[in-house]
Design a protein around this motif. Structure first.
Motif, PDB file in Angstrom:
ATOM      1  N   MET A  75       0.826  -1.204   0.000  1.00 48.29           N
ATOM      2  CA  MET A  75       0.000   0.000   0.000  1.00 48.29           C
ATOM      3  C   MET A  75       0.866   1.263   0.000  1.00 48.29           C
ATOM      4  N   HIS A  76       1.899   1.274   0.822  1.00 46.30           N
ATOM      5  CA  HIS A  76       2.764   2.450   0.906  1.00 46.30           C
ATOM      6  C   HIS A  76       3.451   2.724  -0.429  1.00 46.30           C
ATOM      7  N   PHE A  77       3.984   1.671  -1.023  1.00 44.24           N
ATOM      8  CA  PHE A  77       4.651   1.814  -2.311  1.00 44.24           C
ATOM      9  C   PHE A  77       3.660   2.241  -3.392  1.00 44.24           C
ATOM     10  N   GLY A  78       2.489   1.601  -3.398  1.00 43.34           N
ATOM     11  CA  GLY A  78       1.457   1.941  -4.386  1.00 43.34           C
ATOM     12  C   GLY A  78       1.034   3.395  -4.297  1.00 43.34           C
ATOM     13  N   PHE A  79       0.862   3.893  -3.069  1.00 42.49           N
ATOM     14  CA  PHE A  79       0.477   5.292  -2.926  1.00 42.49           C
ATOM     15  C   PHE A  79       1.607   6.214  -3.361  1.00 42.49           C
ATOM     16  N   ALA A  80       2.850   5.866  -3.043  1.00 43.52           N
ATOM     17  CA  ALA A  80       3.985   6.700  -3.459  1.00 43.52           C
ATOM     18  C   ALA A  80       4.055   6.785  -4.983  1.00 43.52           C
ATOM     19  N   VAL A  81       3.812   5.652  -5.664  1.00 40.32           N
ATOM     20  CA  VAL A  81       3.806   5.639  -7.129  1.00 40.32           C
ATOM     21  C   VAL A  81       2.645   6.484  -7.656  1.00 40.32           C
ATOM     22  N   ALA A  82       1.451   6.303  -7.088  1.00 38.78           N
ATOM     23  CA  ALA A  82       0.275   7.053  -7.543  1.00 38.78           C
ATOM     24  C   ALA A  82       0.456   8.557  -7.319  1.00 38.78           C
ATOM     25  N   MET A  83       1.015   8.929  -6.195  1.00 40.77           N
ATOM     26  CA  MET A  83       1.254  10.341  -5.888  1.00 40.77           C
ATOM     27  C   MET A  83       2.239  10.939  -6.893  1.00 40.77           C
ATOM     28  N   PHE A  84       3.307  10.217  -7.165  1.00 46.73           N
ATOM     29  CA  PHE A  84       4.307  10.684  -8.123  1.00 46.73           C
ATOM     30  C   PHE A  84       3.685  10.806  -9.518  1.00 46.73           C
ATOM     31  N   ALA A  85       2.927   9.787  -9.918  1.00 52.06           N
ATOM     32  CA  ALA A  85       2.288   9.791 -11.240  1.00 52.06           C
ATOM     33  C   ALA A  85       1.332  10.966 -11.379  1.00 52.06           C
ATOM     34  N   GLY A  86       0.549  11.241 -10.337  1.00 50.24           N
ATOM     35  CA  GLY A  86      -0.369  12.375 -10.384  1.00 50.24           C
ATOM     36  C   GLY A  86       0.357  13.699 -10.540  1.00 50.24           C
ATOM     37  N   LEU A  87       1.442  13.855  -9.803  1.00 53.52           N
ATOM     38  CA  LEU A  87       2.223  15.088  -9.916  1.00 53.52           C
ATOM     39  C   LEU A  87       2.806  15.249 -11.319  1.00 53.52           C
ATOM     40  N   VAL A  88       3.277  14.145 -11.906  1.00 55.52           N
ATOM     41  CA  VAL A  88       3.834  14.190 -13.260  1.00 55.52           C
ATOM     42  C   VAL A  88       2.737  14.486 -14.280  1.00 55.52           C
ATOM     43  N   LEU A  89       1.616  13.769 -14.185  1.00 53.90           N
ATOM     44  CA  LEU A  89       0.533  13.933 -15.161  1.00 53.90           C
ATOM     45  C   LEU A  89      -0.070  15.332 -15.159  1.00 53.90           C
ATOM     46  N   LEU A  90      -0.156  15.943 -13.986  1.00 58.56           N
ATOM     47  CA  LEU A  90      -0.800  17.255 -13.884  1.00 58.56           C
ATOM     48  C   LEU A  90       0.174  18.421 -14.021  1.00 58.56           C
ATOM     49  N   LEU A  91       1.455  18.151 -14.088  1.00 59.09           N
ATOM     50  CA  LEU A  91       2.476  19.201 -14.222  1.00 59.09           C
ATOM     51  C   LEU A  91       2.284  20.098 -15.440  1.00 59.09           C
ATOM     52  N   PRO A  92       1.986  19.574 -16.643  1.00 58.66           N
ATOM     53  CA  PRO A  92       1.879  20.457 -17.807  1.00 58.66           C
ATOM     54  C   PRO A  92       0.821  21.553 -17.689  1.00 58.66           C
ATOM     55  N   GLY A  93      -0.156  21.367 -16.818  1.00 60.62           N
ATOM     56  CA  GLY A  93      -1.193  22.384 -16.656  1.00 60.62           C
ATOM     57  C   GLY A  93      -0.750  23.590 -15.855  1.00 60.62           C
ATOM     58  N   PHE A  94       0.396  23.515 -15.216  1.00 61.07           N
ATOM     59  CA  PHE A  94       0.884  24.604 -14.385  1.00 61.07           C
ATOM     60  C   PHE A  94       1.874  25.463 -15.158  1.00 61.07           C
ATOM     61  N   LYS A  95       1.804  26.757 -14.917  1.00 64.14           N
ATOM     62  CA  LYS A  95       2.702  27.717 -15.564  1.00 64.14           C
ATOM     63  C   LYS A  95       3.293  28.642 -14.500  1.00 64.14           C
ATOM     64  N   GLY A  96       4.376  29.281 -14.833  1.00 68.84           N
ATOM     65  CA  GLY A  96       4.964  30.321 -13.985  1.00 68.84           C
ATOM     66  C   GLY A  96       5.362  29.829 -12.606  1.00 68.84           C
ATOM     67  N   THR A  97       5.097  30.668 -11.612  1.00 68.64           N
ATOM     68  CA  THR A  97       5.466  30.360 -10.233  1.00 68.64           C
ATOM     69  C   THR A  97       4.742  29.134  -9.720  1.00 68.64           C
ATOM     70  N   ALA A  98       3.501  28.945 -10.154  1.00 68.42           N
ATOM     71  CA  ALA A  98       2.745  27.760  -9.738  1.00 68.42           C
ATOM     72  C   ALA A  98       3.466  26.489 -10.187  1.00 68.42           C
ATOM     73  N   ARG A  99       4.009  26.517 -11.386  1.00 69.89           N
ATOM     74  CA  ARG A  99       4.741  25.350 -11.899  1.00 69.89           C
ATOM     75  C   ARG A  99       5.998  25.088 -11.068  1.00 69.89           C
ATOM     76  N   THR A 100       6.674  26.155 -10.646  1.00 75.46           N
ATOM     77  CA  THR A 100       7.867  26.000  -9.812  1.00 75.46           C
ATOM     78  C   THR A 100       7.517  25.280  -8.516  1.00 75.46           C
ATOM     79  N   TRP A 101       6.435  25.707  -7.860  1.00 78.72           N
ATOM     80  CA  TRP A 101       6.016  25.079  -6.609  1.00 78.72           C
ATOM     81  C   TRP A 101       5.591  23.629  -6.841  1.00 78.72           C
ATOM     82  N   TRP A 102       4.862  23.367  -7.927  1.00 78.14           N
ATOM     83  CA  TRP A 102       4.431  22.002  -8.244  1.00 78.14           C
ATOM     84  C   TRP A 102       5.666  21.113  -8.484  1.00 78.14           C
ATOM     85  N   THR A 103       6.683  21.670  -9.136  1.00 79.37           N
ATOM     86  CA  THR A 103       7.909  20.922  -9.411  1.00 79.37           C
ATOM     87  C   THR A 103       8.672  20.623  -8.122  1.00 79.37           C
TER      88      THR A 103
END
Length: 186
Positions: A75-103
């Motif tokens: 479960m711990h590993f699965g959530f870590a993978v899902a969390m990472f995947a979500g951050l990667v998948l949603l990254l292109p929608g962020f621009k400017g300073t928001a993108r820096t914080w998301w990164t």
């Protein structure tokens, strides 16, 4: 169009929709999953520090229903993978300073995923690293696991929320391709 070409087009379409027309909804779903995960860690902290359960018995809410999920690394590993995947998948929608914080959030979660990968490898191989009696991550050499996970979750969550807040500000709307920006006050 070939089947491979069609699948590639659909994948590009899904990624584009996740970061344009579906971005706000995707962020709300992602935030909800992250908050549910937070609740689980807070409940475990409550069990340890308020009702003073012994640490091995403080399994959180899910652990009482499905102990093997909490006592194994799945479960711990699965959530870590899902969390990472979500951050990667949603990254292109962020621009400017928001993108820096998301990164920043993505980078911290990348380290957290590395730590969980070490734990998963030890559990799968039946060996431990660092001379520890149980599977142990690098930072767990200095911090107990419940405290470490509260720190990791906060370290990933805070820049993620800052990014989301900045992303919805009207002054950022000029470069948004999605409906996330709050309307300007009239």
């Amino acid at each position: 169009m070939t089947a491979i070409g069609l699948r590639a087009t659909q994948q590009v379409g899904l990624g584009k929709r996740l970061n344009t027309t579906w971005h706000e909804r995707a962020l709300w779903i992602y935030l909800t999953v992250v908050l549910l995960h937070w609740m689980e860690h807070i409940f475990q902290a409550f069990q340890i520090w308020v009702i003073e359960l012994p640490r091995p018995e403080a399994l959180g809410g899910i652990g009482y229903l499905f102990p093997v999920l909490v006592t194994s690394e799945y479960m711990h590993f699965g959530f870590a993978v899902a969390m990472f995947a979500g951050l990667v998948l949603l990254l292109p929608g962020f621009k400017g300073t928001a993108r820096t914080w998301w990164t920043v959030s993505l980078a911290i979660q990348g380290w957290h995923l590395l730590e969980h990968s070490l734990l998963q490898a030890q559990a799968a191989a039946g060996v431990t690293f660092f001379g520890a009696p149980i599977p142990t991550s690098i930072l767990q050499l200095w911090l107990p696991r419940p405290e470490l996970h509260l720190i990791y979750n906060a370290a990933v969550f805070i820049p993620m929320v800052v990014a989301m807040w900045l992303h919805t500000r009207p002054n950022q709307a000029g470069h948004l391709d999605c409906s996330c920006a709050s309307p300007s006050p009239r």
